[in-house]
Scaffold this motif. Structure first.
Motif, PDB file in Angstrom:
ATOM      1  N   PHE A 104       0.826  -1.209   0.000  1.00  0.00           N
ATOM      2  CA  PHE A 104       0.000   0.000   0.000  1.00  0.00           C
ATOM      3  C   PHE A 104       0.862   1.262   0.000  1.00  0.00           C
ATOM      4  O   PHE A 104       0.504   2.263  -0.626  1.00  0.00           O
ATOM      5  N   GLU A 105       2.021   1.219   0.673  1.00  0.00           N
ATOM      6  CA  GLU A 105       2.913   2.394   0.651  1.00  0.00           C
ATOM      7  C   GLU A 105       3.438   2.632  -0.757  1.00  0.00           C
ATOM      8  O   GLU A 105       3.493   3.760  -1.240  1.00  0.00           O
ATOM      9  N   GLN A 106       3.831   1.540  -1.431  1.00  0.00           N
ATOM     10  CA  GLN A 106       4.366   1.698  -2.794  1.00  0.00           C
ATOM     11  C   GLN A 106       3.274   2.175  -3.749  1.00  0.00           C
ATOM     12  O   GLN A 106       3.531   2.966  -4.642  1.00  0.00           O
ATOM     13  N   HIS A 107       2.059   1.680  -3.551  1.00  0.00           N
ATOM     14  CA  HIS A 107       0.956   2.121  -4.400  1.00  0.00           C
ATOM     15  C   HIS A 107       0.726   3.616  -4.218  1.00  0.00           C
ATOM     16  O   HIS A 107       0.574   4.375  -5.182  1.00  0.00           O
ATOM     17  N   SER A 110       3.396   5.644  -5.908  1.00  0.00           N
ATOM     18  CA  SER A 110       3.547   5.439  -7.353  1.00  0.00           C
ATOM     19  C   SER A 110       2.888   6.562  -8.151  1.00  0.00           C
ATOM     20  O   SER A 110       1.862   7.108  -7.746  1.00  0.00           O
ATOM     21  N   ARG A 111       3.474   6.888  -9.303  1.00  0.00           N
ATOM     22  CA  ARG A 111       2.872   7.922 -10.156  1.00  0.00           C
ATOM     23  C   ARG A 111       1.512   7.496 -10.672  1.00  0.00           C
ATOM     24  O   ARG A 111       0.652   8.309 -10.954  1.00  0.00           O
ATOM     25  N   THR A 112       1.329   6.197 -10.803  1.00  0.00           N
ATOM     26  CA  THR A 112       0.041   5.721 -11.319  1.00  0.00           C
ATOM     27  C   THR A 112      -0.939   5.397 -10.184  1.00  0.00           C
ATOM     28  O   THR A 112      -2.051   4.959 -10.436  1.00  0.00           O
ATOM     29  N   GLY A 113      -0.498   5.631  -8.939  1.00  0.00           N
ATOM     30  CA  GLY A 113      -1.322   5.274  -7.790  1.00  0.00           C
ATOM     31  C   GLY A 113      -2.710   5.904  -7.818  1.00  0.00           C
ATOM     32  O   GLY A 113      -3.697   5.276  -7.458  1.00  0.00           O
ATOM     33  N   PRO A 118      -6.712   0.928  -5.002  1.00  0.00           N
ATOM     34  CA  PRO A 118      -6.184  -0.363  -4.535  1.00  0.00           C
ATOM     35  C   PRO A 118      -7.266  -1.276  -3.965  1.00  0.00           C
ATOM     36  O   PRO A 118      -8.265  -0.806  -3.430  1.00  0.00           O
ATOM     37  N   HIS A 119      -7.064  -2.571  -4.118  1.00  0.00           N
ATOM     38  CA  HIS A 119      -7.934  -3.579  -3.527  1.00  0.00           C
ATOM     39  C   HIS A 119      -7.125  -4.340  -2.470  1.00  0.00           C
ATOM     40  O   HIS A 119      -5.952  -4.631  -2.681  1.00  0.00           O
ATOM     41  N   ARG A 166      -6.714  -0.422   8.771  1.00  0.00           N
ATOM     42  CA  ARG A 166      -5.274  -0.123   8.739  1.00  0.00           C
ATOM     43  C   ARG A 166      -4.862   0.459   7.388  1.00  0.00           C
ATOM     44  O   ARG A 166      -4.100   1.410   7.317  1.00  0.00           O
ATOM     45  N   TYR A 167      -5.371  -0.116   6.303  1.00  0.00           N
ATOM     46  CA  TYR A 167      -4.925   0.322   4.972  1.00  0.00           C
ATOM     47  C   TYR A 167      -5.887   1.317   4.328  1.00  0.00           C
ATOM     48  O   TYR A 167      -5.687   1.698   3.178  1.00  0.00           O
ATOM     49  N   ARG A 168      -6.906   1.722   5.068  1.00  0.00           N
ATOM     50  CA  ARG A 168      -7.860   2.722   4.587  1.00  0.00           C
ATOM     51  C   ARG A 168      -8.407   2.348   3.224  1.00  0.00           C
ATOM     52  O   ARG A 168      -8.309   3.088   2.246  1.00  0.00           O
ATOM     53  N   VAL A 169      -8.943   1.156   3.111  1.00  0.00           N
ATOM     54  CA  VAL A 169      -9.430   0.660   1.828  1.00  0.00           C
ATOM     55  C   VAL A 169     -10.793   0.004   2.039  1.00  0.00           C
ATOM     56  O   VAL A 169     -11.047  -0.608   3.079  1.00  0.00           O
TER      57      VAL A 169
END
Ligand code: SF4
Length: 288
Positions: A104-107, A110-113, A118-119, A166-169
């Motif tokens: 999730f941090e890398q997402h 990321s420029r395309t984040g 994210p799922h 935790r991942y706010r998703v």
């Protein structure tokens, strides 16, 4: 590839961890892949949780991986060894909760984040309760272990709530082969109480009744992938699917292949069923 103090190679490892689709590393093809490609240091066949942690301990302690179930490894002389795969599947109580922090941090970085929401990928069971009784003849999922194993509903709901917070998703994809219908029923009160508005996707058996589908929506299961392999009752019977064509009340898929012979499926393992003359594709000739 590097070598460690004891001469065991250190580097990339290929792993198949059961529950998701069987990759190219399970069964005899995992051993062949390891034999044929010297730059692959390790291949794990079967479920990976125990084997992988034991491999890490071996690398840390510079000890031999000869006793790790399912592992393919090389000795100091470079000879490939394939350890026997574990005889028993991992119990559901031993399935670990994943730590997705890096992902999730890398997402987010990321420029395309910002272009792709994210799922969260979670797992509530392994194996297949239907395949345990009637292995669909085309199905090669669960190469090593078909036995159905469910996490307790309380544990799964706890995991779901902790991880989504935790991942706010809110988007959740469940990696299971097939939904166990006991899950939605018992999860309803707790998920409803949490008021977290999840959007969950699951793979389901295609003959679920309307009231069962309604109960899925109540717990946030808004996306389903039913196994609709054919609309012909005769073909479905040949496949041992346990459904008839007229039970498919959902829209059929928009992309299909005529048939794929998957390794670990009855069509692959039992040539008397239909396909007696299986051989590698031309692109694979010459490989081990
Ligand atoms: S196709 Fe689906 S229902 Fe049939 S054995 Fe495979 S996972 Fe189970």
């Amino acid at each position: 590839m590097q070598g460690d103090a004891a001469g065991w190679p250190v580097g990339d490892a290929l792993n198949h961890c059961g529950g998701a689709e069987v990759g190219d590393c399970d069964g005899p093809q995992g051993a062949a892949l390891h034999r044929g490609f010297p730059f692959v240091d390790y291949v794990n066949r079967g479920e990976g949780e125990v084997s992988f942690t034991r491999l890490l301990a071996c690398l840390r302690d510079a000890s031999s991986p000869a006793g790790i179930p399912g592992l393919c490894w090389r000795d100091a002389g470079g000879t490939s060894h394939a350890n026997a795969v574990s005889a028993a599947p991992l119990p559901a109580s031993a399935l670990v909760t994943p730590d997705c922090t890096d992902c999730f941090e890398q997402h987010a970085a990321s420029r395309t984040g910002s272009m792709a929401e994210p799922h969260l990928l979670v797992e509530s069971s392994r194996g297949c309760w239907w395949g345990q009784k009637h292995h669909c003849t085309f199905c090669g999922l669960n190469g090593s272990f078909m036995e159905s194993r469910d996490k307790s509903q309380d544990r799964f709901v706890d995991e779901l709530l902790v991880m989504t917070e935790r991942y706010r998703v809110l988007n959740v994809a469940v990696a299971d082969n097939i939904l166990d219908m006991a899950y939605p029923r018992s999860a309803v009160p707790r998920l409803a109480e949490a008021e977290c508005d999840l959007r969950i996707s699951y793979e389901i058996k295609s003959n679920m009744r309307r009231e069962q589908l309604v109960s899925l929506v109540a717990v946030g299961i808004h996306y389903v992938q039913p196994g609709i392999e054919s609309l012909s009752g005769r073909v479905l019977k040949l496949m041992d699917k346990g459904v008839t064509g007229c039970q498919h009340h959902l829209a059929p898929p928009d992309g299909v292949t005529r048939i794929a012979i998957e390794r670990f499926s009855p069509y692959f393992n039992r040539p008397e069923l239909a396909f007696g003359d299986l051989r590698p594709g031309a692109q694979l000739r010459g490989h081990p």
